[in-house]
Design an enzyme around this catalytic site. Structure first.
Site, PDB file in Angstrom:
ATOM      1  CG  HIS A  34      -0.864   3.589   4.338  1.00 28.51           C
ATOM      2  ND1 HIS A  34      -0.966   2.341   3.791  1.00 28.51           N
ATOM      3  CD2 HIS A  34      -0.302   3.419   5.552  1.00 28.51           C
ATOM      4  CE1 HIS A  34      -0.508   1.431   4.642  1.00 28.51           C
ATOM      5  NE2 HIS A  34      -0.099   2.069   5.718  1.00 28.51           N
ATOM      6  CB  CYS A  64      -0.934   0.021   1.213  1.00 33.79           C
ATOM      7  SG  CYS A  64      -1.995  -1.422   1.366  1.00 33.79           S
TER       8      CYS A  64
END
Length: 514
Positions: free
Chosen positions: A135, A72
């Site tokens: 993130h 990710c």
């Protein structure tokens, strides 16, 4: 003849507004752990993604499109910087070819030296919003508004506690620069039921309406996280899929895509809005029954096999992109950066190397850049490279060719013993070579003694040599902290009394708010 100052002021203001209104809007939809085989248009038998399938029939399908990394954080950093993680710092040197996240034990984030897409778009009058998963760092200096975004609603994906279906982890939800609540409590996720995706959809629709009303060009980065475990879908979509909860989640996201595209049509701005749909990495096979499908490809998330990095991708721009097209141009999330700059008319900074190239020639005119290569990285190691239809593995997770063919001990969560393993085999001297046209599942290595191998490997070796000669790794941001003490709380946390500072009891252990 001289104009009075007030007339000049209004004339310049009108020209600025007129120019801004003509600039194309940009929407990037980035899913989380969604697999190549999750959409009907990509062959999913359940055919439960009518809106995305319609988007493909009205736009262009990109079946040879890749993430920047099989994980990710690095992939998202690649999308927004146009650079491989090894360049932008989203990798680790803690261990060879180690994947790195930004959870409890990570101290880094996106650096000020990296120029993100929304910061460049701002120079052309764009307003930018990220909705969903960021993130790219949790501390204040790493948050979206410090790197070009004007608005943020979502999570940094900071795990202040266990992240599973049984616990209530403290995952902060932000509104711009301040924490306003937590997943699983203020935004409940209970037994797979949550309205969070609906909130993300509404946030997107409101942003589009607001910027259109202001005659302002916009960049919407819509990054919902519902397909990442623990899965969640709203009550209206519960039990509606043949694929269980994961299918319910995909159906809700598909509905959200449909609503966003319909809003563009309602506002009559669809012909002036470029939309691209993709995923940050392949489906997480470790999730097993709660994960997605990577179609015919090998392995999944965290691996540099096709299932880990080839993503379901659709580009849509009515009036510009011809409907019903398929392009086999090799592409990656880093190309989104270059393509958007090309659309808007912005030159990228010249003080660094970019790994993305504009896809506009392929999207608009069907041109193919045959020299384009895809580099597959894990951590600090280039694991594989694709040139044309050939893919060479320099490193794999196998003990032998026979185990590779049998699928033993190298697909995380999918090996025969059920044990997760990261054992690696170096094939640098004689890379494993596959032809992805006739063998998309990477099952049958081409014999190194064959004429085909010898001819194909020459070009690949040249591409790799050029790549490494121009590679200057960035400062690694995903190393596990050692003597650093992370004694901080998210901005706004104190106001809602949901996140306390952790004591610095052990200077050699990372400590986090909880």
């Amino acid at each position: 003849m001289q104009f009075p100052n007030f007339i000049l002021y209004f004339l310049l203001n009108w020209l600025t507004i007129s120019y801004a209104s003509q600039q194309p809007n940009i929407i990037v939809m980035l899913m989380d752990d969604m697999g190549w085989g999750d959409l009907g248009v990509y062959g999913q038998p359940a055919k439960e993604t009518p809106n995305l399938d319609k988007m493909a029939s009205d736009g262009i399908l990109l079946p040879d499109f890749y993430s920047g990394n099989p994980l990710c954080s690095p992939s998202r950093a690649s999308l927004l910087t146009g650079r491989l993680p090894i360049r932008n710092g989203f990798y680790t040197t803690n261990a060879h070819a180690r994947n790195g996240y930004t959870p409890q034990v990570i101290v880094g984030g996106i650096q000020d030296s990296e120029v993100l897409l929304p910061k460049l778009l701002r120079t052309k009058g764009y307003r930018s919003k990220i909705i969903g998963k960021w993130h790219l760092g949790h501390q204040p200096q790493f948050l979206p508004l410090k790197h070009g975004f004007d608005e943020f609603f979502g999570s940094t994906n900071c795990h202040f506690g266990p992240y599973d279906n049984k616990a209530t982890p403290n995952i902060p939800v932000f509104r711009d620069d301040a924490m306003i609540g937590r997943y699983y409590e203020d935004f409940p996720v209970k037994k797979g039921v949550s309205n969070l995706t609906q909130i993300f959809i509404e946030e997107g629709l409101k942003f589009i309406e607001k910027e259109q009303s202001a005659d302002q060009p916009f960049f919407l980065y819509w990054a919902p996280d519902a397909t990442h475990t623990p899965l969640y879908a709203s009550q209206a979509f519960q039990g509606t899929s043949q694929r269980g909860l994961y299918g319910d989640v995909v159906r809700e996201l598909d509905s959200g895509v449909g609503r966003i595209l319909s809003k563009l049509k309602e506002l009559k701005i669809e012909n002036n809005t470029f939309v691209l749909f993709t995923s940050d990495n392949g489906a997480a096979l470790v999730s097993r029954v709660q994960g997605g499908s990577n179609g015919p490809f090998l392995c999944g998330k965290e691996t540099t096999y096709e299932g880990g990095m080839r993503e379901p991708t659709i580009a849509w721009w009515p009036g510009k992109i011809s409907a019903g097209k398929v392009s086999h141009q090799l592409g990656s999330v880093m190309d989104i950066f270059s393509t958007v700059l090309d659309i808007v008319g912005i030159d990228a900074p010249t003080d660094r190397i970019y790994d993305g190239r504009s896809l506009l020639p392929a999207l608009l005119d069907g041109q193919i850049d045959s020299k384009k290569a895809i580099f597959y990285y894990r951590g600090n190691e280039m694991m594989a490279v694709r040139q044309g239809l050939y893919k060479a593995h320099y490193w794999t997770w196998t003990n032998s060719i026979s185990e590779f063919i049998k699928g033993i001990n190298f697909c995380r969560g999918e090996n025969v013993t059920g044990v997760m393993t990261h054992e690696q085999t170096n094939h640098t001297a004689q890379p494993l070579l596959f032809h992805l046209g006739r063998d998309p599942g990477e099952k049958y290595p081409i014999k190194s003694t064959s004429t085909e191998y010898k001819q194909a490997i020459v070009d690949i070796i040249s591409v790799v040599a050029d790549h490494k000669a121009n590679l200057k790794p960035g400062t690694p941001q995903l190393n596990v902290c050692d003597n650093a003490v992370m004694n901080w709380a998210p901005p706004g946390c104190d106001k809602i009394n949901r996140c306390l500072k952790a004591p610095a009891s052990n200077p050699k252990k990372c400590t986090w708010p909880h």
